[in-house]
Design a protein around this motif. Sequence first.
Motif, PDB file in Angstrom:
ATOM      1  N   MET A 157       0.850  -1.196   0.000  1.00  0.00           N
ATOM      2  CA  MET A 157       0.000   0.000   0.000  1.00  0.00           C
ATOM      3  C   MET A 157       0.890   1.253   0.000  1.00  0.00           C
ATOM      4  SD  MET A 157      -2.377   1.091   3.190  1.00  0.00           S
ATOM      5  CE  MET A 157      -2.866  -0.590   3.534  1.00  0.00           C
ATOM      6  N   ALA A 158       0.761   2.080  -1.028  1.00  0.00           N
ATOM      7  CA  ALA A 158       1.621   3.268  -1.119  1.00  0.00           C
ATOM      8  C   ALA A 158       0.955   4.479  -0.485  1.00  0.00           C
ATOM      9  CB  ALA A 158       1.907   3.565  -2.582  1.00  0.00           C
ATOM     10  N   LYS A 159       1.745   5.287   0.178  1.00  0.00           N
ATOM     11  CA  LYS A 159       1.260   6.562   0.759  1.00  0.00           C
ATOM     12  C   LYS A 159       2.086   7.662   0.128  1.00  0.00           C
ATOM     13  CE  LYS A 159      -1.312   6.573   4.824  1.00  0.00           C
ATOM     14  NZ  LYS A 159      -2.097   7.639   5.419  1.00  0.00           N
ATOM     15  N   ILE A 160       1.447   8.774  -0.185  1.00  0.00           N
ATOM     16  CA  ILE A 160       2.257   9.858  -0.724  1.00  0.00           C
ATOM     17  C   ILE A 160       2.280  11.049   0.208  1.00  0.00           C
ATOM     18  CG2 ILE A 160       1.928   9.180  -3.128  1.00  0.00           C
ATOM     19  CD1 ILE A 160      -0.061  11.521  -3.344  1.00  0.00           C
ATOM     20  N   ASN A 161       3.149  11.989  -0.114  1.00  0.00           N
ATOM     21  CA  ASN A 161       3.251  13.237   0.652  1.00  0.00           C
ATOM     22  C   ASN A 161       3.515  13.029   2.134  1.00  0.00           C
ATOM     23  OD1 ASN A 161       2.977  14.898  -1.508  1.00  0.00           O
ATOM     24  ND2 ASN A 161       0.753  15.070  -1.336  1.00  0.00           N
ATOM     25  N   LYS A 162       4.482  12.170   2.417  1.00  0.00           N
ATOM     26  CA  LYS A 162       4.795  11.948   3.837  1.00  0.00           C
ATOM     27  C   LYS A 162       5.383  13.210   4.468  1.00  0.00           C
ATOM     28  CE  LYS A 162       4.867   7.104   4.548  1.00  0.00           C
ATOM     29  NZ  LYS A 162       5.547   5.935   4.049  1.00  0.00           N
ATOM     30  N   ASN A 163       6.197  13.944   3.650  1.00  0.00           N
ATOM     31  CA  ASN A 163       6.774  15.179   4.178  1.00  0.00           C
ATOM     32  C   ASN A 163       5.928  16.358   3.697  1.00  0.00           C
ATOM     33  OD1 ASN A 163       8.973  13.778   5.333  1.00  0.00           O
ATOM     34  ND2 ASN A 163       9.834  13.606   3.257  1.00  0.00           N
ATOM     35  N   SER A 164       5.004  16.735   4.515  1.00  0.00           N
ATOM     36  CA  SER A 164       4.033  17.752   4.099  1.00  0.00           C
ATOM     37  C   SER A 164       4.685  19.091   3.823  1.00  0.00           C
ATOM     38  CB  SER A 164       2.998  17.916   5.201  1.00  0.00           C
ATOM     39  OG  SER A 164       2.190  19.026   4.919  1.00  0.00           O
ATOM     40  N   ASN A 165       4.259  19.727   2.730  1.00  0.00           N
ATOM     41  CA  ASN A 165       4.683  21.100   2.468  1.00  0.00           C
ATOM     42  C   ASN A 165       3.705  22.096   3.083  1.00  0.00           C
ATOM     43  OD1 ASN A 165       6.989  20.641   0.972  1.00  0.00           O
ATOM     44  ND2 ASN A 165       5.766  20.137  -0.843  1.00  0.00           N
ATOM     45  N   VAL A 166       2.559  21.577   3.523  1.00  0.00           N
ATOM     46  CA  VAL A 166       1.535  22.474   4.054  1.00  0.00           C
ATOM     47  C   VAL A 166       1.853  22.763   5.511  1.00  0.00           C
ATOM     48  CG1 VAL A 166      -0.929  22.808   4.489  1.00  0.00           C
ATOM     49  CG2 VAL A 166      -0.180  21.552   2.466  1.00  0.00           C
ATOM     50  N   LYS A 167       2.354  23.969   5.767  1.00  0.00           N
ATOM     51  CA  LYS A 167       2.791  24.318   7.121  1.00  0.00           C
ATOM     52  C   LYS A 167       1.621  24.878   7.932  1.00  0.00           C
ATOM     53  CE  LYS A 167       7.312  23.695   6.478  1.00  0.00           C
ATOM     54  NZ  LYS A 167       7.237  22.414   5.788  1.00  0.00           N
ATOM     55  N   VAL A 168       0.664  25.488   7.230  1.00  0.00           N
ATOM     56  CA  VAL A 168      -0.427  26.143   7.960  1.00  0.00           C
ATOM     57  C   VAL A 168      -1.769  25.628   7.487  1.00  0.00           C
ATOM     58  CG1 VAL A 168       0.694  28.305   8.568  1.00  0.00           C
ATOM     59  CG2 VAL A 168      -0.331  28.057   6.311  1.00  0.00           C
ATOM     60  N   LYS A 169      -2.684  25.547   8.442  1.00  0.00           N
ATOM     61  CA  LYS A 169      -4.047  25.161   8.069  1.00  0.00           C
ATOM     62  C   LYS A 169      -4.862  26.419   7.801  1.00  0.00           C
ATOM     63  CE  LYS A 169      -6.175  21.731  10.435  1.00  0.00           C
ATOM     64  NZ  LYS A 169      -6.547  21.043  11.689  1.00  0.00           N
ATOM     65  N   GLY A 170      -5.957  26.247   7.078  1.00  0.00           N
ATOM     66  CA  GLY A 170      -6.915  27.342   6.897  1.00  0.00           C
ATOM     67  C   GLY A 170      -6.397  28.490   6.059  1.00  0.00           C
ATOM     68  N   LEU A 171      -5.431  28.211   5.170  1.00  0.00           N
ATOM     69  CA  LEU A 171      -4.870  29.233   4.269  1.00  0.00           C
ATOM     70  C   LEU A 171      -4.286  30.430   5.028  1.00  0.00           C
ATOM     71  CD1 LEU A 171      -7.576  29.365   1.391  1.00  0.00           C
ATOM     72  CD2 LEU A 171      -5.469  28.055   1.443  1.00  0.00           C
ATOM     73  N   GLU A 172      -3.922  30.246   6.274  1.00  0.00           N
ATOM     74  CA  GLU A 172      -3.372  31.367   7.048  1.00  0.00           C
ATOM     75  C   GLU A 172      -2.117  31.933   6.370  1.00  0.00           C
ATOM     76  OE1 GLU A 172      -2.483  30.562  11.145  1.00  0.00           O
ATOM     77  OE2 GLU A 172      -1.744  32.598  11.479  1.00  0.00           O
ATOM     78  N   GLY A 173      -2.098  33.233   6.235  1.00  0.00           N
ATOM     79  CA  GLY A 173      -0.920  33.906   5.686  1.00  0.00           C
ATOM     80  C   GLY A 173      -0.785  33.801   4.170  1.00  0.00           C
ATOM     81  N   ILE A 174      -1.747  33.143   3.507  1.00  0.00           N
ATOM     82  CA  ILE A 174      -1.671  32.980   2.052  1.00  0.00           C
ATOM     83  C   ILE A 174      -2.380  34.152   1.372  1.00  0.00           C
ATOM     84  CG2 ILE A 174      -2.317  31.480   0.088  1.00  0.00           C
ATOM     85  CD1 ILE A 174      -0.453  30.046   2.016  1.00  0.00           C
ATOM     86  N   ILE A 175      -1.730  34.804   0.422  1.00  0.00           N
ATOM     87  CA  ILE A 175      -2.415  35.843  -0.358  1.00  0.00           C
ATOM     88  C   ILE A 175      -3.138  35.137  -1.493  1.00  0.00           C
ATOM     89  CG2 ILE A 175      -2.101  37.841  -1.874  1.00  0.00           C
ATOM     90  CD1 ILE A 175       0.261  38.639  -0.058  1.00  0.00           C
ATOM     91  N   ALA A 176      -4.478  35.219  -1.500  1.00  0.00           N
ATOM     92  CA  ALA A 176      -5.274  34.434  -2.447  1.00  0.00           C
ATOM     93  C   ALA A 176      -5.735  35.252  -3.647  1.00  0.00           C
ATOM     94  CB  ALA A 176      -6.482  33.840  -1.732  1.00  0.00           C
ATOM     95  N   GLY A 177      -5.346  36.511  -3.728  1.00  0.00           N
ATOM     96  CA  GLY A 177      -5.761  37.332  -4.863  1.00  0.00           C
ATOM     97  C   GLY A 177      -5.564  38.793  -4.520  1.00  0.00           C
ATOM     98  N   GLN A 178      -5.888  39.660  -5.507  1.00  0.00           N
ATOM     99  CA  GLN A 178      -5.722  41.102  -5.288  1.00  0.00           C
ATOM    100  C   GLN A 178      -7.076  41.775  -5.148  1.00  0.00           C
ATOM    101  OE1 GLN A 178      -3.357  42.079  -8.800  1.00  0.00           O
ATOM    102  NE2 GLN A 178      -1.566  42.268  -7.473  1.00  0.00           N
ATOM    103  N   THR A 179      -7.103  42.876  -4.417  1.00  0.00           N
ATOM    104  CA  THR A 179      -8.350  43.629  -4.257  1.00  0.00           C
ATOM    105  C   THR A 179      -8.011  45.083  -4.011  1.00  0.00           C
ATOM    106  OG1 THR A 179     -10.410  43.811  -3.005  1.00  0.00           O
ATOM    107  CG2 THR A 179      -8.463  43.201  -1.732  1.00  0.00           C
ATOM    108  N   ASN A 180      -8.901  45.990  -4.420  1.00  0.00           N
ATOM    109  CA  ASN A 180      -8.716  47.370  -3.946  1.00  0.00           C
ATOM    110  C   ASN A 180      -9.951  47.848  -3.186  1.00  0.00           C
ATOM    111  OD1 ASN A 180     -10.436  48.107  -6.051  1.00  0.00           O
ATOM    112  ND2 ASN A 180      -8.720  48.533  -7.424  1.00  0.00           N
ATOM    113  N   ILE A 181     -10.655  46.895  -2.586  1.00  0.00           N
ATOM    114  CA  ILE A 181     -11.870  47.263  -1.841  1.00  0.00           C
ATOM    115  C   ILE A 181     -11.521  47.689  -0.412  1.00  0.00           C
ATOM    116  CG2 ILE A 181     -14.165  46.505  -1.104  1.00  0.00           C
ATOM    117  CD1 ILE A 181     -13.988  44.400  -3.436  1.00  0.00           C
ATOM    118  N   SER A 182     -10.747  46.850   0.305  1.00  0.00           N
ATOM    119  CA  SER A 182     -10.362  47.273   1.657  1.00  0.00           C
ATOM    120  C   SER A 182      -8.956  46.774   1.983  1.00  0.00           C
ATOM    121  CB  SER A 182     -11.358  46.757   2.701  1.00  0.00           C
ATOM    122  OG  SER A 182     -11.347  45.356   2.744  1.00  0.00           O
TER     123      SER A 182
END
Length: 381
Positions: A1-26
């Motif tokens: 049985m193979a498992k992948i991604n044993k060494n996770s690159n995902v350091k944060v949950k919930g997209l914390e600190g990720i810039i997901a796009g641009q806006t000029n609203i606020s």
Amino acid sequence: MAKINKNSNVKVKGLEGIIAGQTNISFIDGLKGRLFYRGYSIEDIAENCTFEEVSYLLIYGKLPNKNELKNFSTTLKRKRALPKHTIRMLHTFTKNMSSMEALRTVVSSLSSNDKDSRISSYEEKLDTGLSIIAKMPTIVAYHYRIKNSKTPIPPNPKLSHAENFLYMLTGKIPDSEGAEVLDKDFVLHAEHGFNASSFSVRVTVSTLSDVHSAYTTGIGTLKGPLHGGAATEVLLMLKNIKKPENVSSYVNKIILSHGRVMGYGHRIYKVYDPRAKILKKMAENLSAKNNNTTYVEIGQKLEHMMSDKKNIYPNVDFYSAIVYHNLNLTHELYSPIFAIARSSGWLAHILEQYKNNRLIRPLEEYTGNLNLKFIPISKRK
Ligand SMILES: CC(C)(COP(=O)(O)OP(=O)(O)OC[C@H]1O[C@@H](n2cnc3c(N)ncnc32)[C@H](O)[C@@H]1OP(=O)(O)O)[C@@H](O)C(=O)NCCC(=O)NCCS
């Protein structure tokens, strides 16, 4: 049985600190506790603007002149009434349907009436959004009255957005102070960057889905207690704490059980939420005037304990709950009030996303199995 991604690159949950796009609203500066709508500080905006003015600013990107504001307010007033079949539908809801569930369902159903489809023009999308913004207070007030076996009160075109909402709830023209307080509360809740509901609205729009679907997504996302559902929970918590002397044991219990003090903490603000500062003053003034300062005193104690023990401060939902309580509004209405206010920010995000769209589709990190041997159903245990 193979498992992948044993060494996770995902350091944060919930997209914390990720810039997901641009806006000029606020713009939010979470370390300095600053918030700007279209470049204007929330302090200036809260001091000087009505909800209608702020909605125009968010949606059109500039402050309106007198004529523009008058036309915009008139447009909203003209769109307040609900179609007859929508009113009939509200009468069919069971008594245990919450205000947020009713709002989500009715906003979705309005697509049967309004012109809105995935091929509609930018102007038609704008028009649909304004229609939803105008109708949301009517939906909430009608549902509230029907649920409480009272006759719904049609909108009054002489009144502002906030005044009219209070009027439709109570049947009385509100005093200017109450209406001003609610109007300022709407202003403070109108917009807040890529918060969960505005982001979900943008995700829906990014598939080129329609405006009603985007609003339905937004309301459903706002409803959760980690987002706009928190204000309702705050009042239940305050009722539960009862008096300032009980704060210490309440907080200790919550911390020990890794629970949450509702209306506290924020993903972006690591210092005092600038909206909460303004709402706190409003809550203190109203409580003093009403000669009932218990919840504000509980708030003071909570603040001390939460900042000492967890370095966490009140967010927009904490003092707004005390403000609504002092306006004699029942706790079930707190999240719908947030939705009514955020409806203009959502439209700004809907239009910004449509204008410069690309499908929002992040990557996921798969943590399951691969290459499992398939077992036919007859052989499964
Ligand atoms: C808003 C909220 C969801 C943000 O969550 P987040 O950014 O994911 O923060 P985390 O859940 O990672 O919490 C970070 C730390 O603060 C603590 N924390 C955050 N909010 C807390 C709260 N309201 N009460 C107690 N502890 C809290 C967590 O327990 C955690 O502590 P730890 O590192 O010692 O384990 C969170 O603060 C919360 O649940 N608040 C209560 C609900 C609320 O008021 N929502 C309205 C938001 S406007």
